[in-house]
Design an enzyme around this catalytic site. Structure first.
Site, PDB file in Angstrom:
ATOM      1  N   PRO A 122       0.819  -1.215   0.000  1.00 24.88           N
ATOM      2  CA  PRO A 122       0.000   0.000   0.000  1.00 24.88           C
ATOM      3  C   PRO A 122       0.853   1.266   0.000  1.00 24.88           C
ATOM      4  O   PRO A 122       1.785   1.402   0.791  1.00 24.88           O
ATOM      5  CB  PRO A 122      -0.803  -0.129   1.293  1.00 24.88           C
ATOM      6  CG  PRO A 122      -0.959  -1.594   1.468  1.00 24.88           C
ATOM      7  CD  PRO A 122       0.344  -2.190   0.985  1.00 24.88           C
ATOM      8  N   CYS A 123       0.514   2.172  -0.911  1.00 28.59           N
ATOM      9  CA  CYS A 123       1.390   3.312  -1.148  1.00 28.59           C
ATOM     10  C   CYS A 123       0.895   4.604  -0.533  1.00 28.59           C
ATOM     11  O   CYS A 123       1.604   5.600  -0.565  1.00 28.59           O
ATOM     12  CB  CYS A 123       1.561   3.525  -2.655  1.00 28.59           C
ATOM     13  SG  CYS A 123       0.012   3.915  -3.511  1.00 28.59           S
TER      14      CYS A 123
END
EC number: 2.1.1.37
Length: 647
Positions: A122-123
């Site tokens: 997850p960015c």
């Protein structure tokens, strides 16, 4: 006077919820109980795992490049419903931040040869927008300051090292590297190289691989069988929005589209549109649906083109009573509140924000926002790809996805070729370079180089003097006398301060050293490096030099340091290549991160690179024969065949 702000709780148009679209599993999907049967049906095929898969943008790229996606893992139930419909194999709802869930995944693959592990942890915490949002939530007391999603990359790399696939592919936003001096990326690379992987990190413009939008991504690749990464040749031509979506049917004004709409007949299709229509239901386009738009917004959209700024339009029409009423937002804070796309341009980056606000994505030809299908096209999802859930679910899945064409290009770079048959452990190039650099710096530090590098003799007084003199033009040799006066000291006395001023090589250096006046003769401030920084009012570069010499892990991405890294890599500086300056600097930081690496000795290597940039590896007339990296440096000339294979 600026534009107005919308009254709370009003929208001005009837909100129309779309119906939930349920999707049946793919005919060849499987569960953990039937996974072994699935494997028997796909015996001999290269298997991939997609971690943090979302709806499956990267999975689709892997499929295009020749892999069978045996398993996809995510926590998003609706994204997994989408994945399960569009792909064979397992679509698993697991929390990879949980050790027990990671163990469940690994147990399913016990004895299974996995060729590729791919994914994008997850960015959001790494993106600029996400960081700002998280800060606001922390300040409001809504969430903890330490966001555990930042640590999911550790889960990703743990799974990779446990499965030991032939190849690895990780995709993320550039800020995953840029925001923290590539520290996470450097750690990941070091872990992979210790496991004998050759690695490559690149900042990639998605449009060069057929994606019709401005989108720069960080791609990390690794492989066990070769040191070559064969990316497909990038295109120099943009796929424009006209290429991407102009064949889709117009939506009647004040309507929002339908789940099923006939394609317009007798059209000349772009090559891109032909690819997007492959395998779709003949004659029908699905999910060509958008949101309702207010009448006043629709009128304002008609006044805009792709160059219009919301604030500029307000200035143009603020004295026109009929037009001024259209501006509902404060133009001092919302200069680009609305963004109209251009037919002959690339789209703005499609992000998950499109699920909440489509006004950054106004259609280039109609006064409305993009539809689900148009957003999917811009992300390079083909028309046959369906998205489970409601309209907002589809937008969110599309915005969070890796563009499949970008995923395919990255996957092709690690595809196995007949000549890729390493029978012994690889010796990754950058690992070899870092070993040489560390050895040279260690020997130098034990001799006259103590004052130039972090080490046992470098404390706060020594680092402070070195930092204050770091912006001078005389180079390291001009600071030798000053550093000799502070060698072995734990604080700077008034007598030593006087000696420092007396030996200053020039007026500018003396002025810098005079900043020691406030803490010379005191002991307490020198016990806390942060108090030294505050007391001496370090400039940004001075602060970086001080912290580096105090053994802090950071990239001091000066022009000189980047020059050293790019010469070693055999890449000429991009100042003359036509690249945008910001992109050139960021690409240079990628190469610098490879040279510096991670671990306890990273600060020593960074300081050594800085030293080389000031002495042997100058911009003009470099002294290559004295450089410790001479035998490994590709320089800016023609690469040898052996070195060329390493890049």
């Amino acid at each position: 006077m600026s534009g107005r702000t919308r009254a709370p709780g009003t929208y001005g148009v009837r909100l129309v919820r779309s119906k939930y679209l349920p999707l049946e599993p793919h005919p060849d999907s499987c569960t953990p109980d039937t996974f072994r049967e699935f494997l028997s049906r796909h015996e001999g095929e290269p298997l991939a795992i997609d971690l943090f898969s979302g709806a499956g943008g990267l999975s689709l790229g892997l499929k295009r490049a020749g892999w069978t996606v045996a398993a996809a893992v995510d926590k998003d139930e609706r994204a997994l419903e989408t994945h399960r419909h569009n792909f064979p194999g397992m679509s698993l709802e697991l929390d990879l931040g949980s050790l027990s869930d990671r163990e469940k995944l690994l147990s399913l693959f016990e004895g299974v040869k996995v060729d590729l592990v791919a994914g994008g942890p997850p960015c959001q915490p790494f993106s600029r927008a996400g960081s700002a949002k998280i800060r606001s939530l922390v300040e409001a007391g809504v969430r903890e300051e330490q966001d555990l999603r930042k640590e999911l990359w550790r889960a990703y790399i743990d799974i990779v090292l446990a499965l030991k696939p032939r190849a690895v592919l990780m995709e993320n936003v550039p800020d995953m590297g840029l925001a923290d001096d590539f520290r996470v990326i450097r750690i990941i690379e070091e872990k992979l190289e210790r496991a004998d992987y050759a690695t490559q990190v690149q900042l990639v413009d998605a449009w060069k691989f057929g994606v019709p939008q401005h989108r720069r991504r960080l791609i990390l690749l690794a492989r066990l069988d070769s040191q070559e990464f064969r990316w497909p040749a990038p295109s120099q031509r943009h796929v424009t929005l006209r290429d991407a979506i102009s064949d889709l049917p117009p939506i009647p004004e004040k309507e929002t589209g339908e789940r099923e709409t006939p394609y317009p007949s007798r059209q000349k299709l772009s090559d891109f549109a032909k690819v997007m229509r492959q395998d779709a239901v003949k004659g029908l386009v699905h999910d060509h649906m958008t949101r309702p738009v207010r009448d006043d917004d629709r009128e304002l959209f008609s006044l805009m083109d792709e160059k219009s700024l919301y604030s500029d339009l307000y200035e143009k029409y603020k004295d026109d009573p009929d037009k001024a009423r259209l501006f509902r937002y404060d133009t001092e804070h919302f200069t680009d509140k609305y963004n109209r796309l251009g037919w002959n341009e690339l789209s703005r980056t499609i992000t998950a924000h499109i699920a909440k606000d489509g006004y950054w994505y106004i259609h280039p030809g109609q006064p409305r926002t993009l539809t689900v299908r148009e957003a999917a096209r811009i992300q390079t999802f083909p028309d046959a790809f369906r998205f489970a859930g409601m309209r907002s679910d589809a937008f969110r899945q599309i915005g969070n996805a890796v563009p499949p064409l970008l995923g395919a290009a990255a996957a092709l770079a690690v595809r196995q070729h007949p000549e890729d048959s390493a029978t012994e452990p690889l010796h990754p190039f950058w690992r070899t370079v870092r070993k040489e650099l560390t050895g040279w710096a260690t020997v130098l530090r034990e001799d006259d180089g103590w004052s130039l590098l972090p080490g046992p003799e470098m404390g706060a007084p020594q680092a402070a003097v070195a930092a204050l003199l770091s912006t001078g033009r005389g180079g390291p040799s001009s600071t030798a006398e000053a550093m000799a006066h502070v060698r072995g000291l734990t604080s700077i006395t008034r007598a030593v301060y006087a000696k420092l001023l007396a030996c200053a090589p020039n007026a500018a250096a003396r002025k810098s050293l005079e900043r020691l006046e406030g803490i010379a003769g005191k002991r307490k401030p020198w016990e806390d490096p942060e108090k030294v920084i505050e007391a001496l009012a370090f400039k940004p570069n001075e602060k970086s030099v001080f912290r580096l010499l105090m053994n802090n892990d950071l990239l001091l991405a000066s022009q000189g340091a980047i020059r050293v890294a790019e010469r070693v890599a055999g890449i000429s500086l991009r100042a003359s290549s036509g690249d945008e300056p910001a992109n050139a600097l960021n690409d240079g930081r990628v190469n610098l991160s490879k040279l510096v690496g991670a671990g306890d000795e990273a600060p020593l290597r960074m300081a050594a690179v800085r030293l080389l940039s000031l002495t042997e590896c100058r911009a003009a007339g470099p002294s290559c024969t004295k450089c410790p990296l001479q035998s490994l440096c590709a320089s800016e000339s023609v690469l040898s065949e052996e070195q060329e294979a390493l890049f």
